[in-house]
Design an enzyme around this catalytic site. Structure first.
Site, short mmCIF file in Angstrom:
data_model
loop_
_atom_site.label_atom_id
_atom_site.label_comp_id
_atom_site.label_asym_id
_atom_site.label_seq_id
_atom_site.Cartn_x
_atom_site.Cartn_y
_atom_site.Cartn_z
N GLU A 311 8.03 49.69 21.18
CA GLU A 311 8.87 50.85 20.82
C GLU A 311 9.35 51.67 22.01
O GLU A 311 9.35 52.90 21.95
CB GLU A 311 8.09 51.76 19.85
CG GLU A 311 7.72 51.06 18.56
CD GLU A 311 6.81 51.88 17.68
OE1 GLU A 311 6.99 51.80 16.46
OE2 GLU A 311 5.92 52.59 18.19
C1 TNX Z 1 4.22 51.14 14.83
S1 TNX Z 1 2.81 48.76 15.66
C2 TNX Z 1 3.61 51.36 16.06
C3 TNX Z 1 2.72 52.51 16.22
C4 TNX Z 1 2.55 53.29 14.97
C5 TNX Z 1 2.49 52.36 13.79
C6 TNX Z 1 2.21 53.04 12.50
C7 TNX Z 1 3.20 49.25 17.02
C8 TNX Z 1 3.04 48.32 18.10
N1 TNX Z 1 3.68 50.50 17.13
O1 TNX Z 1 3.16 53.33 17.29
O2 TNX Z 1 1.38 54.03 15.06
O3 TNX Z 1 3.72 51.69 13.70
O4 TNX Z 1 2.03 52.10 11.48
#
Ligand code: TNX
Length: 520
Positions: A311
């Protein structure tokens, strides 16, 4: 084996019939010095399950009813064989981990009758499908003290998980004390989501967690999430970080859940993601990473170092690819094998052998499978964490008080169960899969009870995906079999103080006349 109350389902089991073994206060646990830890674990487990306090001895007297534990070095790593008949129960294992897993299976087999406790006549030959069987705990969005982490370790190890991945850093806080960079915990650890209290692990506390995990045959994988999820770093080292990128997603999260927009210089207590980044073109960033990754690697005995990579929504594709090349190389230079989330597969510069953690859906979307395959092409393997199956932080029901829904809405027990690791990323079968991991992100999780309520029973479905033969390989690896077996674990979980959610999809057993009223 269909009716044996075992989760995860063993590789091979049969019930020859015949009278069960009856457990009584006169039963002795037998084991030599090599088996001492397993003997102690079994003694505690039986006491918690039944109230019986059994004696343990180095060798059995003739004809005495015994539970015998032995490491005989036969079979593959982590494997064990369990034999039970009316006269005795034996568990023999390849190694200490295998014996520990045999003890867990034995604990699950203990069943209440009206009069006493029995272990059915069985023959089990068991070994794991995958070497890496993980649970992830996010201690950054909310912080959990060492006792809570110890409790989660015990719960996971009992389901034959062998990795605890700790998500130690995120926008909301930095949770591990580092001597090279003390400002991280001095300035960026005291807060958490929603104004809750933060915290951090001292180096001794981190060692305590590692030791407790090791005593339960679990390896700790630390994650330092980079280059995004780094707002906390900006509180300690503002010169290393870009200003927050206020995307439409960030504004939407604030509209939906309240709280403030992320602001330079102020702790972030909301749930938005993707707004923060380290400076990619500043050499000071890489000096920082060399310090941080070097120290975390030195503190950690296990072979892996997770550097996040998810992300990074405010970072250009070219900058991201370059950063991943440098960061995975720095992680590898510590002597550890780097792990990243699957997005990093987009970087052609990925260090060879990097492990990718896939968090897309069971049926991949948006090219997530292409990124995942890239790790195998670079000589690495995959850890599968499909979000719409084994993200334990997803709601199990639309009206559940805890949890999120972004991964295709509600994740029922059945949906958590019905998938197979080798069918997620086309072209990647067991040989390209290191293992399976069930993450618990903690935006909505504040206590051990919250963890239990979200994780149990779906964590047991993840355990089965990681340990047992493939989904649908036999009638034992079906939802119908699982829901019967997991329902039979209700009394054990209750005795262990696990506040699981009694999902209505499952018929939960009780101890009947013996146990009624003794737990809620
Ligand atoms: C996605 S999964 C994220 C997290 C969040 C999560 C909540 C991932 C690698 N990144 O930053 O906490 O969703 O479900």
């Amino acid at each position: 084996m269909s009716l044996l109350p075992l989760v995860p389902a063993p590789a091979h089991a049969s019930s020859p019939g015949g009278a069960p073994f009856r457990l009584s206060s006169g039963t002795a646990i037998v084991g030599d010095a090599n088996a001492a830890d397993a003997v102690a674990a079994l003694r505690t487990l039986i006491q918690r399950r039944t109230g019986l306090r059994l004696s343990s001895v180095g060798a059995a007297g003739p004809g005495a009813p015994t539970l015998a534990l032995e490491i005989d070095r036969v079979g593959r790593a982590e494997s064990y064989r369990l034999r039970a008949d009316t006269a005795s129960v034996t568990v023999a294992a390849a190694d200490a981990a295998g014996l520990f897993y045999g003890v867990q299976s034995l604990g699950q087999l203990i069943t209440a009758t009206d009069a006493d406790w029995v272990i059915p006549a069985v023959q089990i030959d068991d070994e794991p499908r995958f070497a890496y069987r993980g649970v992830m705990l996010d201690v950054a969005r909310h912080f959990f003290d060492v006792d809570t982490v110890r409790a989660y370790i015990e719960r996971a190890a009992a389901l034959k998980f062998n990795v605890l991945h700790l998500h130690l850093t995120d926008d909301q806080g930095w949770r591990l004390q580092l001597r090279s960079r003390p400002a991280l915990t001095d300035r960026a650890s005291s807060t958490a989501i929603g104004g809750d209290r933060g915290g951090y692990y001292t180096q001794n506390e981190y060692r305590e967690i590692i030791a407790h995990a090791a005593a339960h045959h679990m390896t700790v994988v630390p994650e330092i999430d980079l280059p995004g999820h780094t707002h906390a770093v900006s509180l300690a080292y503002p010169e290393l970080c870009e200003p927050p990128v206020l995307s439409e997603h960030v504004r939407e999260v604030v509209r939906e859940y309240g709280g403030d927009l992320p602001t330079s210089g102020a702790p972030y207590e909301g749930m938005a993601v993707g707004f923060s980044s380290l400076k990619i073109h500043d050499e000071a960033t890489y000096a920082f990473l060399a310090d941080v990754l070097g120290e975390v690697a030195a503190l950690t005995p296990g072979p892996y170092l997770h550097i996040g990579g998810d992300e990074a929504l405010g970072t250009s594709a070219a900058d991201y690819a370059e950063f991943i090349g440098r960061a995975t190389a720095l992680a590898a230079a510590t002597g550890k094998t780097p792990i990243t989330w699957h997005e990093a597969g987009a970087s052609a510069a990925l260090a060879p052998g990097t492990i990718g953690q896939y968090w897309g859906f069971v049926s991949p979307t948006d090219g997530a499978d292409d990124k995942a395959r890239a790790f195998v092409a670079h000589g690495g393997r995959l850890i599968l964490s499909p979000a719409d199956a084994i993200y334990l932080d997803m709601k199990f029901a639309a009206d559940a008080p805890l949890g999120l829904t972004w991964a295709r809405g509600v994740t029922s027990g059945q949906r958590a169960y019905e998938w197979d690791a080798a069918a997620v990323v086309p072209g990647i079968d067991d040989s390209g899969i290191l293992g399976v991991e069930a993450p618990l992100w903690t935006e909505t999780v504040r206590t051990l009870d919250d963890m239990d309520a979200l994780a149990f029973p779906r964590i047991a479905a993840a355990a089965e995906a990681a340990w047992s033969p493939p989904w649908k390989a036999s009638e034992d690896r079906t939802w119908d079999s699982f829901r019967a077996r997991v329902g039979d674990l209700g009394p054990l979980w209750a005795r262990l103080g696990i506040h699981f959610t009694a999902l209505p999809e499952i018929d939960w057993a009780t101890d009947g006349a013996r146990g009624d009223g003794e737990y809620s």
